[in-house]
Design a protein around this motif. Structure first.
Motif, PDB file in Angstrom:
ATOM      1  N   GLU A  84       0.840  -1.198   0.000  1.00 45.50           N
ATOM      2  CA  GLU A  84       0.000   0.000   0.000  1.00 45.50           C
ATOM      3  C   GLU A  84       0.875   1.248   0.000  1.00 45.50           C
ATOM      4  O   GLU A  84       1.704   1.440   0.880  1.00 45.50           O
ATOM      5  CB  GLU A  84      -0.923   0.007   1.219  1.00 45.50           C
ATOM      6  N   GLY A  85       0.691   2.079  -1.023  1.00 49.00           N
ATOM      7  CA  GLY A  85       1.486   3.299  -1.129  1.00 49.00           C
ATOM      8  C   GLY A  85       2.904   3.085  -1.611  1.00 49.00           C
ATOM      9  O   GLY A  85       3.669   4.044  -1.742  1.00 49.00           O
ATOM     10  N   HIS A  86       3.285   1.830  -1.870  1.00 49.30           N
ATOM     11  CA  HIS A  86       4.649   1.552  -2.351  1.00 49.30           C
ATOM     12  C   HIS A  86       4.776   2.070  -3.787  1.00 49.30           C
ATOM     13  O   HIS A  86       3.892   1.831  -4.619  1.00 49.30           O
ATOM     14  CB  HIS A  86       4.932   0.048  -2.306  1.00 49.30           C
ATOM     15  N   PRO A  87       5.843   2.797  -4.100  1.00 50.08           N
ATOM     16  CA  PRO A  87       5.966   3.385  -5.442  1.00 50.08           C
ATOM     17  C   PRO A  87       5.953   2.372  -6.575  1.00 50.08           C
ATOM     18  O   PRO A  87       5.558   2.693  -7.690  1.00 50.08           O
ATOM     19  CB  PRO A  87       7.314   4.125  -5.385  1.00 50.08           C
ATOM     20  N   GLN A  88       6.348   1.139  -6.307  1.00 48.79           N
ATOM     21  CA  GLN A  88       6.364   0.115  -7.339  1.00 48.79           C
ATOM     22  C   GLN A  88       5.101  -0.743  -7.324  1.00 48.79           C
ATOM     23  O   GLN A  88       4.544  -1.078  -8.370  1.00 48.79           O
ATOM     24  CB  GLN A  88       7.591  -0.799  -7.152  1.00 48.79           C
TER      25      GLN A  88
ATOM     26  N   SER B 113      10.815   6.034 -12.095  1.00 49.61           N
ATOM     27  CA  SER B 113      10.772   5.714 -10.682  1.00 49.61           C
ATOM     28  C   SER B 113       9.614   6.384  -9.957  1.00 49.61           C
ATOM     29  O   SER B 113       8.944   5.764  -9.136  1.00 49.61           O
ATOM     30  CB  SER B 113      12.086   6.126 -10.011  1.00 49.61           C
ATOM     31  N   ILE B 114       9.344   7.644 -10.291  1.00 49.81           N
ATOM     32  CA  ILE B 114       8.403   8.434  -9.494  1.00 49.81           C
ATOM     33  C   ILE B 114       7.028   8.548 -10.150  1.00 49.81           C
ATOM     34  O   ILE B 114       5.998   8.477  -9.469  1.00 49.81           O
ATOM     35  CB  ILE B 114       8.990   9.845  -9.231  1.00 49.81           C
ATOM     36  N   ALA B 115       6.996   8.714 -11.463  1.00 49.56           N
ATOM     37  CA  ALA B 115       5.724   8.959 -12.150  1.00 49.56           C
ATOM     38  C   ALA B 115       5.310   7.834 -13.089  1.00 49.56           C
ATOM     39  O   ALA B 115       4.127   7.670 -13.383  1.00 49.56           O
ATOM     40  CB  ALA B 115       5.806  10.275 -12.931  1.00 49.56           C
TER      41      ALA B 115
ATOM     42  N   GLY C  73      16.372   4.538  -9.424  1.00 51.00           N
ATOM     43  CA  GLY C  73      15.816   3.218  -9.686  1.00 51.00           C
ATOM     44  C   GLY C  73      15.585   2.433  -8.403  1.00 51.00           C
ATOM     45  O   GLY C  73      14.584   1.738  -8.250  1.00 51.00           O
ATOM     46  N   CYS C  74      16.518   2.559  -7.452  1.00 45.54           N
ATOM     47  CA  CYS C  74      16.406   1.801  -6.206  1.00 45.54           C
ATOM     48  C   CYS C  74      15.253   2.278  -5.348  1.00 45.54           C
ATOM     49  O   CYS C  74      14.711   1.517  -4.543  1.00 45.54           O
ATOM     50  CB  CYS C  74      17.718   1.853  -5.425  1.00 45.54           C
ATOM     51  N   GLN C  75      14.863   3.531  -5.501  1.00 44.28           N
ATOM     52  CA  GLN C  75      13.755   4.053  -4.713  1.00 44.28           C
ATOM     53  C   GLN C  75      12.477   3.261  -4.968  1.00 44.28           C
ATOM     54  O   GLN C  75      11.667   3.055  -4.076  1.00 44.28           O
ATOM     55  CB  GLN C  75      13.534   5.526  -5.065  1.00 44.28           C
ATOM     56  N   THR C  76      12.323   2.794  -6.205  1.00 41.64           N
ATOM     57  CA  THR C  76      11.116   2.069  -6.592  1.00 41.64           C
ATOM     58  C   THR C  76      11.354   0.575  -6.726  1.00 41.64           C
ATOM     59  O   THR C  76      10.583  -0.235  -6.218  1.00 41.64           O
ATOM     60  CB  THR C  76      10.592   2.611  -7.938  1.00 41.64           C
ATOM     61  N   GLU C  77      12.425   0.181  -7.398  1.00 38.94           N
ATOM     62  CA  GLU C  77      12.630  -1.228  -7.722  1.00 38.94           C
ATOM     63  C   GLU C  77      13.168  -2.041  -6.558  1.00 38.94           C
ATOM     64  O   GLU C  77      13.028  -3.265  -6.540  1.00 38.94           O
ATOM     65  CB  GLU C  77      13.544  -1.351  -8.944  1.00 38.94           C
TER      66      GLU C  77
ATOM     67  N   ILE D 288      19.413   4.987  -2.482  1.00 37.28           N
ATOM     68  CA  ILE D 288      20.836   5.305  -2.350  1.00 37.28           C
ATOM     69  C   ILE D 288      21.138   6.719  -2.836  1.00 37.28           C
ATOM     70  O   ILE D 288      22.054   7.376  -2.321  1.00 37.28           O
ATOM     71  CB  ILE D 288      21.695   4.270  -3.109  1.00 37.28           C
ATOM     72  N   SER D 289      20.402   7.229  -3.810  1.00 43.19           N
ATOM     73  CA  SER D 289      20.672   8.592  -4.286  1.00 43.19           C
ATOM     74  C   SER D 289      20.446   9.603  -3.158  1.00 43.19           C
ATOM     75  O   SER D 289      21.181  10.581  -3.029  1.00 43.19           O
ATOM     76  CB  SER D 289      19.787   8.927  -5.491  1.00 43.19           C
ATOM     77  N   LYS D 290      19.447   9.364  -2.339  1.00 34.80           N
ATOM     78  CA  LYS D 290      19.182  10.228  -1.176  1.00 34.80           C
ATOM     79  C   LYS D 290      20.325  10.104  -0.165  1.00 34.80           C
ATOM     80  O   LYS D 290      20.823  11.109   0.359  1.00 34.80           O
ATOM     81  CB  LYS D 290      17.852   9.831  -0.541  1.00 34.80           C
ATOM     82  N   LEU D 291      20.744   8.869   0.095  1.00 30.02           N
ATOM     83  CA  LEU D 291      21.827   8.629   1.039  1.00 30.02           C
ATOM     84  C   LEU D 291      23.147   9.181   0.515  1.00 30.02           C
ATOM     85  O   LEU D 291      23.973   9.674   1.283  1.00 30.02           O
ATOM     86  CB  LEU D 291      21.950   7.132   1.324  1.00 30.02           C
TER      87      LEU D 291
END
Length: 986
Positions: free
Chosen positions: A325-329, A885-887, A635-639, A646-649
């Protein structure tokens, strides 16, 4: 050093692969990232080696033997019982040994090297209408060598069996460095083997001595799991050997390959294997998703399913479902779920000559209804089937989304019983968990009698560690009641080995110890696995946190900090799939095929360094090194099922390091690039000449650290904002019939892609929408990509203040450049000050890609096909990483396909490899092009020259132009060109 320098020099002089044996930074990194797998354990090895050939494997084994070290064979590192964790030399047999050696279509067999990915093998032989059956949920990254080691099964094991069923022959290396060839033997050949005066001969002699003993035969048959249990991977497969000739005259010819399968690399190291293939199954397939009120009801549904002969019967419980629920993927995959089921049993049927899959499904549903089992049974067909299976396969990663220190642990997840016993066994386990007040997730292979039951424990706390042992101890007693298998497919490793004597008896365990000693008298091969294992409640990878007084720039919510965020990584290796499997994550790994360049390795390194006592952890050079090839593609944010972004980190890590060490001047130069663009546009003729003239261009690129082979974007003398201020005086925007939108003149569109921006505004006007441009909005993407979060935060706060009162559902904020507009839906809400977070969250809902806006208006029938011409156009679409990833890309495909005559094909590419400044930088140019050459460039070049290439990302379009000299167009350019009767001139 743990080895002789002379021995090491001899090894390194002839070794064809890679050795990480010294104290260099690359070796230190290797030891850290190979210290874990997908289990709860972490032990730093003494060294890491990646052999390039079977000769390298022999050299390593001989070196290890001479220096009394252990060799730990490793594939994709997705093992769940700590099979590839240990103190010796980790030997990764992967992409350097991944060839298909030969294929025999007539015999339906294939010889392969152990480093080939299961799904990649099947992709490569698809045209033969053959495939390799056993398929773990990790099949898009699991290597065949590792699957042999664990005797893997998978979703369809009730019809396709396990690896042992399909392993015909192996070529392997024994513990003394000698070769062995295992294959079916006649009785004469078997007895001839016993006469050999070497380690192989001794193995056959000793096996004959053990297996020819009637008392031991009876012991094996009585103490091993019930014959009806097909998933049986505890200890060594003596039960398989004892049913072969010459010990059973009616049995199959003796084949030592059966013992190699499931031996976890403790007996021999396989370098070639011959597999039996199957005919590709019927494409007439459907998936019945039985919604149940309880786990127990789903297990009753499973018994009904088995009576209908399905090809798979898999369970997913409400824990896993809740994390979708609410998961981007996975949110988009939930449309088949009705209400709030406690469990869903996913039952697959395939059609045959006698009956279609739909008929079989209907008969199954009728039986369920007759017994009042389940409250809904939606049936999925075609592409919809993947929605169910994708959720099921992601189970291991999804349950890592639970908040807090109590996390799902692999412990009793691999126990198997007869499917008929499964309801009673699970009821006993539920009582056990209730007694200890422990919650657990239940999922996976109901049809095969093996549910992955993963209790939630806090392994940082002493109580959690005690429960870790106690739960397995008490589960063993329950298993004995059903004569079950302690391991069904995940293996014993270092997790379950010490409980083998209890479940199978000390006599059987002594046989296993004897088998290990016969094959490996010096304990060289993967020591401490299956037998002689260390205590199962030691060497946990998650340690008690060291409190750090530090201010972070992103809001990590309930996770609190980057360390807890990194700890979400389950190690399941979803980031290690190849380009053949599709998706975006992880572009650098897809290009290099090296563990160091995977999302998992980055998360592991962050976790280890941030949980250490290092004074300045964010400035650790090892951290900088391992994050260097992260393209921040999202890609990792969703997949990643666990959502480890990792991009955020990386951005947080870079900013923290800048605070400690200062911001490099080139980083500042790129971060401030939009402002520099604004400054130089007044001398744009001179600037544009300088970046194109060979000598001055080289000087500029060298100064900026850019590759000479790159073209720097030109700057427009007139910005889009300036042009629009004049244009709107001629074209009254408030008189447009379909209302107003706010247009984002992002820093790339405003200064570089001005013409595209003009076409977008004119397109909107032609379709009846008025436009307004909020002045001076900069997304901060260049700051975010370079980790300059102090600057990005200032912009984020300013943007939200400027936009919060004007952007609403009826007046959305729409943009062209995905990386810019989508920052309002991704980083900005987590970056703004606390008092602005609610405003940022509201703003996020109404920040749209222009594709999304147009798709919404098309759905509302406010845009008509008559607005566009009917000229035939074939379009291939490459999606920007952030958009994917986002849209998602569905809106872009929809609007590009809207005009009559438009035929749109999605390029199955991941990242283009440019990723903003990443691909411009000289140090990254080579891998940038390497990434593009995986799928993107070959696909475009394979199309007729008349094909239109669509790509919304400015850096994607530059990559395509620089790399293969093809012009790519933004969606709005194609739509503008397709207008039926344009009235407005630009």
């Amino acid at each position: 050093m743990a080895w002789s320098q002379r021995e090491y020099h001899l090894l390194s002089a002839h070794f064809e692969g890679k050795l990480y044996f010294d104290t260099s930074q690359s070796s230190q990194i290797a030891r850290k990232i190979y210290a874990t797998d997908a289990s709860v354990y972490q032990v730093q090895p003494k060294a890491v080696a990646i052999p390039a050939s079977h000769k390298d494997i022999k050299r390593l084994i001989q070196f290890a033997k001479n220096n009394k070290l252990g060799i730990i064979p490793r594939g994709a590192g997705t093992s769940l019982a700590g099979q590839v964790v240990g103190e010796g030399i980790v030997m990764e047999v992967s992409s350097s040994m991944s060839k298909i050696i030969s294929l025999n279509k007539k015999e339906k067999t294939v010889w392969v090297e152990p480093g080939i990915v299961r799904d990649d093998l099947n992709s490569s032989i698809k045209k033969t209408s053959l495939f390799f059956g056993p398929e773990t949920s990790t099949a898009n990254r699991a290597l065949l060598g590792g699957m042999v080691g664990n005797n893997s099964c998978g979703l369809h094991s009730i019809v396709w069996g396990n690896v042992r069923d399909h392993l015909i022959e192996t070529k392997a290396i024994l513990a003394d460095g000698t070769d062995i060839y295992t294959h079916p033997l006649s009785n004469e050949e078997f007895y001839k083997k016993t006469t050999l005066q070497n380690l192989e001969g001794n193995i056959y002699r000793e096996l004959h001595r053990i297996l020819n003993n009637p008392a031991l035969q009876e012991l094996i048959r009585n103490k091993f799991p019930k014959p009806s249990i097909k998933r049986r991977n505890t200890g060594y497969a003596l039960d398989a050997l004892v049913e072969m000739q010459p010990f059973n005259p009616q049995g199959k010819p003796f084949n030592l390959s059966a013992l190699i399968a499931g031996s976890e690399g403790t007996l021999a190291v396989v370098h070639s294997l011959r597999l039996q293939l199957l005919d590709i199954p019927s494409t007439d397939v459907c998936l019945v998703c039985v919604h149940c009120h309880s786990i127990q009801e789903s297990l009753q549904a499973n018994l009904v399913a088995l009576s209908c002969h399905p090809t798979a019967s898999e369970l997913v419980d409400d824990f896993i479902l809740s994390f979708t629920e609410g998961h981007p993927q996975f949110q988009k995959d939930r449309d088949f779920i009705h209400g709030k089921p406690e469990a869903i049993l996913m039952v697959e049927f395939r059609g045959d000559e006698a009956s279609s899959s739909e008929n079989k499904a209907n008969q199954f549903i009728e039986k369920l209804n007759a017994q009042s089992i389940g409250y809904a049974c939606p049936t999925l067909f075609g592409e919809e089937i993947s929605k169910g299976w994708d959720i099921r396969k992601a189970g291991l990663g999804l349950i890592r989304n639970i908040l807090g220190d109590k996390q799902a642990v692999n412990l009793i997840e691999d126990c198997a019983v007869d499917p008929e016993d499964l309801p009673n066994y699970v009821a006993d386990i539920q009582n056990l968990l209730q007694k200890h007040q422990v919650q657990a997730a239940f999922y996976a292979h109901a049809g095969a009698g093996e549910l992955h039951i993963e209790p939630f424990l806090d392994l940082k706390a002493e109580e959690g560690k005690k429960l870790f042992r106690l739960l397995l101890q008490e589960t063993v007693q329950i298993l004995k009641k059903y004569q079950g298998s302690l391991s069904g497919e995940h293996g014993d490793g270092r997790l379950r080995g010490e409980f083998i004597p209890e479940i199978m008896g000390p006599e059987i365990y002594e046989l296993f110890q004897e088998i290990k000693h016969i094959f490996d008298p010096n304990n060289t091969l993967n020591p401490g696995k299956i037998v002689h294992t260390p205590p199962m409640d030691e060497a946990f990878r998650i340690q008690t946190k060291i409190p750090q007084k530090r201010t972070y720039f992103f809001d990590y919510g309930a996770l609190n900090d980057p360390l807890t965020f990194a700890e979400k990584c389950s190690g399941s290796g979803d980031c290690k799939k190849t380009a053949l499997s599709g998706g975006t994550m992880c572009p650098s790994f897809m290009a290099t095929q090296q563990e160091k360049d995977s999302t998992r390795a980055r998360a592991n390194m962050l976790r280890q360094i941030l949980s250490s006592e290092v004074e300045k952890p964010f400035s650790d050079p090892q951290l900088k090194d391992i994050l260097d090839l992260c393209l921040s593609c999202k890609g990792c944010q969703t997949e990643c099922p666990s959502g480890v972004d990792i991009s955020k980190l990386k951005a947080e890590t870079l900013q923290q390091s800048y605070i400690e060490q200062g911001t490099p001047w080139r980083t500042q130069l790129i971060g401030h690039f939009p402002r520099i663009q604004n400054w130089v546009r007044k001398i744009s003729p001179l600037y544009n000449f300088a970046i194109e003239f060979p000598l001055s261009s080289i000087i500029i690129k060298s100064f900026m650290g850019f590759s000479w082979e790159r073209s720097i974007p030109k700057v427009s003398f007139t910005s889009l904002e300036e042009w629009f201020s004049t244009y709107k005086k001629k074209m009254n925007q408030k008189e447009m019939p379909l209302g107003m939108v706010y247009f984002f003149a992002d820093e790339f569109t405003n200064y570089n892609d001005v013409l595209i921006g003009k076409k977008a505004i004119v397109l909107l006007n032609e379709l009846g929408y008025g436009v307004e441009i909020p002045q001076g909005i900069i997304s901060g993407r260049s700051y975010l990509s370079k980790g300059m979060l102090i600057e990005a935060k200032k912009l984020a706060n300013r943007n939200v203040v400027l936009l919060k009162d004007i952007i609403h559902t009826n007046t959305p904020f729409i943009g062209l450049e995905p990386s810019a507009i989508l920052s309002f839906r991704d980083e900005i809400p987590d970056l703004v000050d606390v008092e602005l977070r609610n405003d940022a969250a509201k703003l996020k809902e109404n920040c749209l890609l222009i594709d999304e806006f147009l798709a919404r208006e098309i759905k509302a029938k406010r845009i008509q096909k008559s607005s566009f011409g009917t000229k035939s156009r074939k379009i291939v679409l490459h999606g920007h990483c952030h958009q994917k990833s986002i849209a998602g890309l569905s809106s872009t495909r929809q609007v590009l396909s809207f005009p009559e005559g438009h035929e749109v094909e999605l390029i199955p590419s991941g990242c283009c490899g440019m990723a903003g400044s990443f691909g411009y930088e000289n140090k990254h140019f080579k891998i940038s092009i390497q990434i593009a050459n995986l799928v993107l460039f070959p696909t475009i070049l394979s199309k007729p020259s008349s094909t239109i290439v669509a790509s919304n990302g400015t850096s994607c379009r530059h990559q395509i132009k620089d790399g293969i000299d093809k012009h790519a167009y933004h969606t709005v350019e194609i739509l503008h060109q397709s207008l039926a009767n344009p009235q407005i001139k630009i």
